[in-house]
Design a protein around this motif. Structure first.
Motif, PDB file in Angstrom:
ATOM      1  N   TRP A 161       0.840  -1.209   0.000  1.00 51.80           N
ATOM      2  CA  TRP A 161       0.000   0.000   0.000  1.00 51.80           C
ATOM      3  C   TRP A 161       0.869   1.251   0.000  1.00 51.80           C
ATOM      4  O   TRP A 161       0.623   2.200  -0.756  1.00 51.80           O
ATOM      5  N   ASP A 162       1.882   1.263   0.864  1.00 48.25           N
ATOM      6  CA  ASP A 162       2.736   2.452   1.001  1.00 48.25           C
ATOM      7  C   ASP A 162       3.713   2.614  -0.162  1.00 48.25           C
ATOM      8  O   ASP A 162       4.218   3.708  -0.397  1.00 48.25           O
ATOM      9  N   HIS A 163       3.962   1.520  -0.904  1.00 47.16           N
ATOM     10  CA  HIS A 163       4.962   1.547  -1.965  1.00 47.16           C
ATOM     11  C   HIS A 163       4.513   2.381  -3.161  1.00 47.16           C
ATOM     12  O   HIS A 163       5.293   3.136  -3.734  1.00 47.16           O
ATOM     13  N   SER A 164       3.256   2.247  -3.529  1.00 44.47           N
ATOM     14  CA  SER A 164       2.767   2.987  -4.692  1.00 44.47           C
ATOM     15  C   SER A 164       1.244   3.034  -4.672  1.00 44.47           C
ATOM     16  O   SER A 164       0.587   2.011  -4.489  1.00 44.47           O
ATOM     17  N   ARG A 165       0.693   4.223  -4.864  1.00 45.73           N
ATOM     18  CA  ARG A 165      -0.764   4.384  -4.859  1.00 45.73           C
ATOM     19  C   ARG A 165      -1.420   3.518  -5.929  1.00 45.73           C
ATOM     20  O   ARG A 165      -2.544   3.045  -5.758  1.00 45.73           O
ATOM     21  N   GLY A 166      -0.729   3.304  -7.030  1.00 47.84           N
ATOM     22  CA  GLY A 166      -1.306   2.525  -8.118  1.00 47.84           C
ATOM     23  C   GLY A 166      -1.515   1.058  -7.788  1.00 47.84           C
ATOM     24  O   GLY A 166      -2.178   0.345  -8.544  1.00 47.84           O
ATOM     25  N   PHE A 167      -0.986   0.600  -6.643  1.00 47.72           N
ATOM     26  CA  PHE A 167      -1.077  -0.818  -6.306  1.00 47.72           C
ATOM     27  C   PHE A 167      -1.826  -1.080  -5.017  1.00 47.72           C
ATOM     28  O   PHE A 167      -1.652  -2.121  -4.381  1.00 47.72           O
ATOM     29  N   HIS A 168      -2.689  -0.144  -4.649  1.00 48.82           N
ATOM     30  CA  HIS A 168      -3.507  -0.347  -3.457  1.00 48.82           C
ATOM     31  C   HIS A 168      -4.402  -1.576  -3.604  1.00 48.82           C
ATOM     32  O   HIS A 168      -4.611  -2.320  -2.647  1.00 48.82           O
ATOM     33  N   ARG A 169      -4.924  -1.787  -4.789  1.00 48.37           N
ATOM     34  CA  ARG A 169      -5.821  -2.927  -4.982  1.00 48.37           C
ATOM     35  C   ARG A 169      -5.098  -4.254  -4.774  1.00 48.37           C
ATOM     36  O   ARG A 169      -5.680  -5.206  -4.261  1.00 48.37           O
ATOM     37  N   LYS A 170      -3.823  -4.320  -5.171  1.00 54.90           N
ATOM     38  CA  LYS A 170      -3.050  -5.559  -4.983  1.00 54.90           C
ATOM     39  C   LYS A 170      -2.844  -5.878  -3.504  1.00 54.90           C
ATOM     40  O   LYS A 170      -2.685  -7.042  -3.126  1.00 54.90           O
ATOM     41  N   SER A 171      -2.818  -4.864  -2.674  1.00 53.91           N
ATOM     42  CA  SER A 171      -2.565  -5.090  -1.247  1.00 53.91           C
ATOM     43  C   SER A 171      -3.773  -5.666  -0.517  1.00 53.91           C
ATOM     44  O   SER A 171      -3.615  -6.271   0.554  1.00 53.91           O
ATOM     45  N   ILE A 172      -4.960  -5.489  -1.076  1.00 54.69           N
ATOM     46  CA  ILE A 172      -6.188  -5.834  -0.355  1.00 54.69           C
ATOM     47  C   ILE A 172      -6.265  -7.319  -0.025  1.00 54.69           C
ATOM     48  O   ILE A 172      -6.723  -7.715   1.054  1.00 54.69           O
ATOM     49  N   TYR A 173      -5.817  -8.162  -0.942  1.00 50.29           N
ATOM     50  CA  TYR A 173      -5.834  -9.611  -0.676  1.00 50.29           C
ATOM     51  C   TYR A 173      -5.100  -9.930   0.621  1.00 50.29           C
ATOM     52  O   TYR A 173      -5.553 -10.763   1.423  1.00 50.29           O
ATOM     53  N   HIS A 174      -3.969  -9.270   0.859  1.00 48.17           N
ATOM     54  CA  HIS A 174      -3.155  -9.570   2.034  1.00 48.17           C
ATOM     55  C   HIS A 174      -3.825  -9.088   3.322  1.00 48.17           C
ATOM     56  O   HIS A 174      -3.691  -9.740   4.365  1.00 48.17           O
TER      57      HIS A 174
END
Length: 259
Positions: A161-174
């Motif tokens: 989530w903190d790495h890049s705003r464009g990848f917030h959706r990828k973090s949700i699974y975790h």
């Protein structure tokens, strides 16, 4: 009488400069390999973790990554499950990664071509993310939980989530498999406000993306058969009294999953 050989303090060597840090890396690796050969896997884990932390804290990222690879290999070969002491050790390494200067990834979306020719989002390169992913894989293989250790998943989710705003959706699974609906909701609430919006993004766009993330979070919790946390996230969002139509859509998602 034979004189006893004094063991070199490798942490002090790392602090002496680049050449000494590289020499220390080779000695750390040698010690780990020697312990692995003797079957002293946990001792090797401790040496690798100590070495990785020292190298990373002094800015030697590639050396730290190399020792982390040895660390995760020893964890897997030794078939260790995570314990409080081991978690503290791994958190020290993760904290050392966090101390490295952050690379500017901006909000650019990186795409890769899938096997079927489709375009897919890829996470920008990050040694810390790679390390946490490897730990999650280890915990799935050697731990007691089907999806791996929940706390490691939350660490990975936070880092993504903190790495890049464009990848917030990828973090949700975790966050979902980490059983952390309140953490996810806090992230969404803090990030998706008008003052944090990139230039040219309207308030309506911010609200829509916030709703999409909540929907995605609920569906992820449902997918791992965790209706309790799906409801926690749903109720947290429902308290904001946003749009009735969106709330109805959430209820439909929950209804379909139950029936």
């Amino acid at each position: 009488m034979r004189r006893q050989r004094r063991e070199v303090n490798l942490e002090e060597m790392v602090a002496e400069g680049e050449a000494s840090a590289y020499e220390a890396l080779q000695l750390y690796k040698s010690r780990c390999n020697r312990m692995k050969g003797k079957g002293e896997y946990m001792d090797g884990v401790k040496v690798a973790a100590k070495g990785a932390t020292a190298e990373l804290l002094h800015g030697y990222e590639s050396s730290g990554v190399e020792l982390c690879s040895i660390l995760t290999d020893l964890l897997t070969v030794g078939e260790f499950d995570i314990t409080p002491d081991l978690r503290n050790l791994l958190n020290e390494v993760d904290g050392a990664f966090a101390s490295l200067p952050k690379k500017d990834t901006g909000d650019k979306l990186v795409t890769i071509t899938g096997k079927d020719g489709s375009k897919q989002l890829a996470v920008p390169k990050s040694s810390r993310i790679d390390f946490l992913k490897t730990l999650v894989t280890w915990s799935m293989k050697c731990g007691q939980r089907e999806y791996g250790d929940p706390m490691l998943h939350v660490q990975l989710g936070n880092t993504l989530w903190d790495h890049s705003r464009g990848f917030h959706r990828k973090s949700i699974y975790h966050f979902a498999v980490g059983e952390a609906p309140t953490v996810l909701w806090s992230k969404i609430q803090e990030e998706y406000v008008d003052e944090n919006a990139p230039e040219g993004v309207s308030s309506a766009d911010v609200a829509r993306e916030k709703e999409r993330l909540v929907v995605l979070g609920i569906l992820h919790f449902i997918a791992v058969e965790n209706l309790r946390d799906a409801n926690v996230l749903f109720k947290a969002f429902n308290q904001t009294k946003v749009y009735i139509c969106v709330n109805c859509y959430f209820r439909c998602c929950l209804y379909q999953s139950i029936n």
